[in-house]
Scaffold this active site. Structure first.
Site, PDB file in Angstrom:
ATOM      1  N   HIS A 255      -6.661  12.899  51.261  1.00 42.33           N
ATOM      2  CA  HIS A 255      -6.871  13.048  49.824  1.00 42.33           C
ATOM      3  C   HIS A 255      -6.482  11.769  49.084  1.00 42.33           C
ATOM      4  O   HIS A 255      -5.725  10.922  49.586  1.00 42.33           O
ATOM      5  CB  HIS A 255      -6.043  14.221  49.286  1.00 42.33           C
ATOM      6  CG  HIS A 255      -4.567  14.039  49.493  1.00 42.33           C
ATOM      7  ND1 HIS A 255      -3.781  13.266  48.669  1.00 42.33           N
ATOM      8  CD2 HIS A 255      -3.728  14.529  50.448  1.00 42.33           C
ATOM      9  CE1 HIS A 255      -2.532  13.279  49.087  1.00 42.33           C
ATOM     10  NE2 HIS A 255      -2.470  14.045  50.181  1.00 42.33           N
ATOM     11  N   GLU A 331      -0.834  20.607  54.565  1.00 42.24           N
ATOM     12  CA  GLU A 331       0.193  19.659  54.969  1.00 42.24           C
ATOM     13  C   GLU A 331       1.416  20.395  55.512  1.00 42.24           C
ATOM     14  O   GLU A 331       1.621  21.588  55.258  1.00 42.24           O
ATOM     15  CB  GLU A 331       0.585  18.788  53.767  1.00 42.24           C
ATOM     16  CG  GLU A 331       1.654  17.735  54.020  1.00 42.24           C
ATOM     17  CD  GLU A 331       1.299  16.720  55.091  1.00 42.24           C
ATOM     18  OE1 GLU A 331       1.319  17.114  56.284  1.00 42.24           O
ATOM     19  OE2 GLU A 331       1.028  15.549  54.747  1.00 42.24           O
TER      20      GLU A 331
END
Length: 451
Positions: A255, A331
């Site tokens: 990202h 994550e």
């Protein structure tokens, strides 16, 4: 800016007679072979075969990078002079071929250079391999090609050719030559993305590119294929392994930046779930532009966190695709360390930090997720996505630890390798997964689209 060299040739045994072409795309900066193409085309003249080789080479270069300048090197004076505009094209068979070649890339992007035949050995050998295959009633197979090995040997006094550091192509060619069975006169066949069906193989445009006629990617998969054959093939005669088909290719996009990224703060799945910053949104758009230009993505899957969904949305808008959310791509949960810098964690939780650095089984303070647990989760997610996207190219928009973990698992690196990988915001990586369980790392931490 990338620059390619295309070397092409064609031949006819009879002129007209049984004909074939060969072409190779080379990285001008490193000398690395990026793609090979060869095909038996039936009865044709030398000049027709030469033009067909040129067309195949230009298409392969365009598929790799449509904006890259291309230097065409051929030993055909006719083709070079006609395509340079210095000679008129009078023969009716040549006109449509020249027009097709000229339409592949903007004329300002392509230059032509005549070279002596002895400097065009690679393409010449590919053309002869294609004609030899045609004589046997077959099409050229990249898995049995030794054209690059032969060409390198011809260019060097050393009998054992080698390429630039990390040149998998040269290594693959050497392995294929070493695997020739005494007395058979034919090399053992490998598996993977390399095809034995006409028209042959794949172009490595970008990670996970769709097929292109007569073109073969030269990758680490060649070496792995040869190793597999070496351990499984019979000791005499022909040995073969099944064609595993096209791999599932994961293009891994980290990202874009959030406000926490430049401050180097722990930002996992258990924290504040920050959005992209202005810089991060710009990075996402740049990544989207690059991926749209390459045109190989067939599906998009994203982590459920805000920053990854925002990055994925930017790409999806450019590609006209939907985004599928996969929780397994989230994550790592850094527990009580969320939002803290490394120095702050070291000051507050020194023993826990030391344990975490020393063992993949250690959890961050407060019941976070260990790297071992993350690896287990990623392995399950990987297998799930490989099954769902077999033979396809899918963009996974995710985070630092998931991407590093997928890379680590693909290359068989130890857990501590996670601390030795640099992975920038909005960077691109790629891994291909084959049906026999093998994987090939294609790209890592590419940020060229951000510059």
């Amino acid at each position: 800016m990338r620059e390619f060299i295309v070397e092409a040739d064609g031949g006819s045994r009879g002129n007209p007679g049984p004909a074939g072409y060969g072409s190779v795309v080379i990285d001008a900066a490193t000398g690395e072979t990026l793609a090979e193409a060869a095909e038996y085309i039936g009865v044709a003249t030398n000049n027709v075969a030469e033009y067909r080789g040129l067309i195949a080479g230009l298409k392969a270069a365009r598929d790799l990078d449509p904006s890259a300048p291309v230097r065409v090197r051929m030993d055909s004076k006719l083709v070079v002079e006609q395509m340079s505009g210095r000679w008129k094209i009078k023969h009716p068979d040549m006109k449509p071929l020249a027009a097709e070649a000229a339409s592949i890339l903007p004329p300002s992007q392509v230059t032509y250079e005549w070279i002596p035949r002895e400097q065009n050995k690679h393409a010449d050998r590919l053309a002869n391999e294609a004609m030899d295959a045609g004589k046997r009633g077959e099409q050229w197979s990249p898995s049995s090609s030794t054209a690059e090995l032969d060409a390198r040997s011809a260019r060097s006094a050393a009998p054992d050719p080698s390429g630039p550091p990390g040149d998998a192509t040269a290594g693959a060619a050497k392995v294929r030559a070493a695997l020739k069975t005494p007395g058979s006169g034919a090399p053992l066949q490998g598996r993977g993305e390399l095809r034995d069906q006409p028209p042959t193989a794949r172009t490595p445009k970008t990670p996970g590119s769709p097929p292109s006629v007569g073109t073969a990617a030269k990758t680490e998969a060649d070496v792995r294929a040869a190793r597999n054959v070496a351990t499984t093939a019979p000791s005499t005669g022909w040995g073969s392994t099944p064609d595993m088909g096209a791999p599932a290719t994961f293009v891994l996009l980290r990202h874009g930046e959030t406000p926490l990224t430049p401050q180097k703060r722990f930002s996992g799945s258990g924290g504040s779930d920050p959005s992209l910053s202005d810089v991060g949104r710009d990075q996402a758009e740049r990544a989207a532009t690059a991926l749209a230009a390459r045109g190989t993505i067939q599906a998009i899957v994203a982590s459920p966190l805000t920053r990854t969904r925002q990055t994925a949305a930017a790409v999806a808008a450019r590609l006209g695709l939907e985004v599928t959310v996969e929780d397994g791509l989230r994550e790592t949960d850094f527990g009580a360390w969320e939002g803290l810098t490394f120095a702050e964690v070291r000051d507050r939780y020194p023993d826990d930090l030391n344990a975490w650095l020393e063992s993949p089984k250690a959890e961050p303070t407060g019941g976070g997720e260990s790297f071992e647990a993350t690896a287990g989760r990623m392995a399950i997610t990987r297998d799930k996505l490989i099954a769902a996207y077999a033979g396809r190219t899918v963009l996974l928009v995710t985070h630092v630890t998931p991407i590093k973990t997928l890379v680590r698992l693909a290359i068989g690196a130890p857990p501590e390798s996670l601390f030795r990988m640099e992975l920038s915001a909005a960077s691109l990586s790629a891994v291909a997964y084959y049906a026999d369980g093998n994987a090939s790392l294609r790209l890592f931490n590419d940020t060229s689209h951000l510059r």
